[in-house]
Design an enzyme around this catalytic site. Structure first.
Site, PDB file in Angstrom:
ATOM      1  CE  LYS A 105     -14.709 -14.389 -14.129  1.00  0.00           C
ATOM      2  NZ  LYS A 105     -15.283 -13.897 -12.857  1.00  0.00           N
TER       3      LYS A 105
HETATM    4  C1  LIG Z   1     -15.330 -12.470 -12.546  1.00  0.00           C
HETATM    5  C2  LIG Z   1     -16.394 -12.019 -11.650  1.00  0.00           C
HETATM    6  C3  LIG Z   1     -16.845 -10.676 -11.623  1.00  0.00           C
HETATM    7  C4  LIG Z   1     -16.178  -9.576 -12.420  1.00  0.00           C
HETATM    8  O1  LIG Z   1     -16.401  -9.701 -13.806  1.00  0.00           O
HETATM    9  P1  LIG Z   1     -15.479  -8.886 -14.845  1.00  0.00           P
HETATM   10  O2  LIG Z   1     -15.933  -9.326 -16.181  1.00  0.00           O
HETATM   11  O3  LIG Z   1     -14.062  -9.293 -14.537  1.00  0.00           O
HETATM   12  O4  LIG Z   1     -15.698  -7.445 -14.590  1.00  0.00           O
HETATM   13  C5  LIG Z   1     -17.935 -10.355 -10.816  1.00  0.00           C
HETATM   14  N1  LIG Z   1     -18.525 -11.295 -10.043  1.00  0.00           N
HETATM   15  C6  LIG Z   1     -18.113 -12.585 -10.028  1.00  0.00           C
HETATM   16  C7  LIG Z   1     -18.816 -13.556  -9.159  1.00  0.00           C
HETATM   17  C8  LIG Z   1     -17.042 -13.000 -10.833  1.00  0.00           C
HETATM   18  O5  LIG Z   1     -16.653 -14.279 -10.797  1.00  0.00           O
END
Ligand SMILES: *Cc1c(COP(=O)(O)O)cnc(C)c1O
Length: 444
Positions: A105
């Site tokens: 993210k």
């Molecule tokens: C947010 C997150 C996901 C999922 O991602 P999306 O875009 O919501 O599908 C997967 N792994 C981790 C570690 C995350 O923080």
């Protein structure tokens, strides 16, 4: 690039960025379909991530991000890069956890923050980002906006329901980052943020805006690392006896489906990808849809890969729109595979035993799905390689990894540092009047 909402009007990138959700409550969708294929063909191993991101951003977000602005924003955002790690002949990990909060993210949050700062320079207004978090989103967003000019961030998290490390990541930054510890659940935190946006006078007077995953400015930058991965010719073509046409599949551990949707946009706009694997935990609403054609959201269940515990993925609507709502077209491009917690633990153990590597539980779900898919291909399949997106550093999930593997990964310096700093958070109840009073007090 212009963006449209359900009620029909179109807005600029800048407006979509600061609005987050459209005024009619719908998600913004790209209006145009840029052709990036020529640009992508020009990228190879010598193209660094920041340069690739800048050129791609300029192509997607023109005219509002000029090539010079796209370059400034990318340099400011990406002081870290993805890494491609080969496990064996069939599976590669695309490591996306080398940023400040150690999760993927960071890429999108950093780009969004740098864009907002760029757009606000030369203006006199200040904006305030409100974000509710159950853990990981908050730290990526807080890190990204920390120290940005003309922007404050307020992060709400549920007291006692985030890990110590996650709490420290949120509460030790200080400066323009305000951590608020809510005596309540994550839903209470989200409800407070929603109520604040619903209070027109408050929203207007404080310049409230959002940075959650439905913001188009947080969705599309995720396309950059798909393009980066597919243009690392040496890493991908290194295996013997592989023709140029055997391009790998991409497997994406998914919850809200923002990450996968960005990859599918990259394909839709010209990135050669043979297909995607949507890997989920037992919250398998999308794999079920791909199987049956019936979309039935339900409340989420808790699992080891908790950032993917989503029962009604908010980006599904966007994903479906890329295929014009056509189930068959979507099925031709996306395979859905889910994993139980037992299978997730087993995958963590297998990666350790076979390759001496740690993976976090989210990446483990992706690894399991990739193995299943490869197994189902048999010897006749043309595509025998899968890139699994590795979404978080294993040290963020020490306890789970130690439980599964019997050993624990080393904590990176940037995480260890915040553990030793003092926590600073405002404790509030879950009543809106308390929260709005707090916002007025600190910002006026
Ligand atoms: C947010 C997150 C996901 C999922 O991602 P999306 O875009 O919501 O599908 C997967 N792994 C981790 C570690 C995350 O923080």
């Amino acid at each position: 690039m212009r963006f449209k909402s359900r009620s029909g009007g179109t807005v600029s990138f800048r407006e979509a960025l600061f609005q987050g959700l459209a005024p009619d409550g719908s998600l913004y969708l790209p209006v145009e379909r840029p052709d990036l294929s020529g640009l992508i063909r020009g990228f190879d191993d010598s193209t660094g991530f920041t340069e690739l991101a800048a050129k791609t951003a300029a192509a997607i977000f023109s005219p509002e991000l000029s090539p010079a602005d796209a370059d400034t924003v990318s340099r400011r955002a990406f002081t870290f890069s993805p890494a491609l790690r080969r496990l064996d002949e069939s599976i590669l990990l695309l490591e996306l956890f080398h940023g400040p909060s150690c999760a993927f993210k960071d890429f999108a949050a950093q780009f969004l923050a740098a864009c907002m700062e760029r757009f606000l320079s030369g203006e006199t207004r200040r904006v305030r980002i409100l974000v509710a978090t159950s853990g990981d989103t908050g730290s990526a967003v807080a890190q990204a906006f920390h120290g940005k000019k003309n922007i404050d961030v307020v992060v709400l998290y549920p007291s006692g329901r985030v890990s110590e490390l996650q709490e420290k990541q949120l509460t030790t930054l200080g400066g323009n980052v305000h951590a608020v510890e809510i005596q309540g659940s994550f839903d209470d935190c989200q409800s407070l943020v929603k109520q604040a946006f619903g209070d027109a006078a408050l929203k207007e007077s404080l310049g409230l805006t959002s940075a959650n995953s439905i913001n188009i400015g947080r969705l599309l930058p995720q396309a950059f690392y798909y393009i980066w991965a597919m243009t690392r010719r040496t890493a991908l073509g290194g295996a013997a006896n592989r023709g140029a046409d055997t391009v790998p599949m991409i497997c994406v551990p998914s919850g809200n489906f923002g990450n996968l949707t960005a990859g599918v946009y990259a394909w839709h706009w010209g990135l050669p990808v043979p297909g995607f694997i949507a890997a989920t935990n037992i919250n398998d609403i999308v794999p079920q849809y791909l199987k049956s054609g019936i979309y039935s959201p339900r409340s989420s269940e808790r699992t080891l890969s908790n950032a993917m515990d989503v029962g009604n993925p908010s980006n599904f609507e966007r994903l479906l729109s890329i295929f014009s709502g056509d189930w068959n077209a979507m099925r031709a491009m996306i395979r859905g595979i889910s994993a139980t917690d037992g299978e997730t633990r087993q995958a963590m153990r297998e990666v350790w035993d076979r390759f001496g590597a740690f993976v976090d539980p989210h990446t483990a779900v992706g690894y399991k799905a990739a193995r299943d898919w490869l197994g189902a291909q048999g010897a006749g399949g043309k595509t025998r390689q899968v890139i699994v997106l590795s979404t978080a550093h294993p040290a963020k999930f020490q306890d789970i990894v130690r439980d599964a593997v019997g050993k624990e990964p080393e904590i990176p310096e940037r995480l260890a540092r915040c553990l030793s700093l003092p926590k600073k958070a405002e404790k509030l109840g879950s009543r809106f009047t308390e929260f709005s009073g707090f916002l007025r007090e600190i910002f006026t």
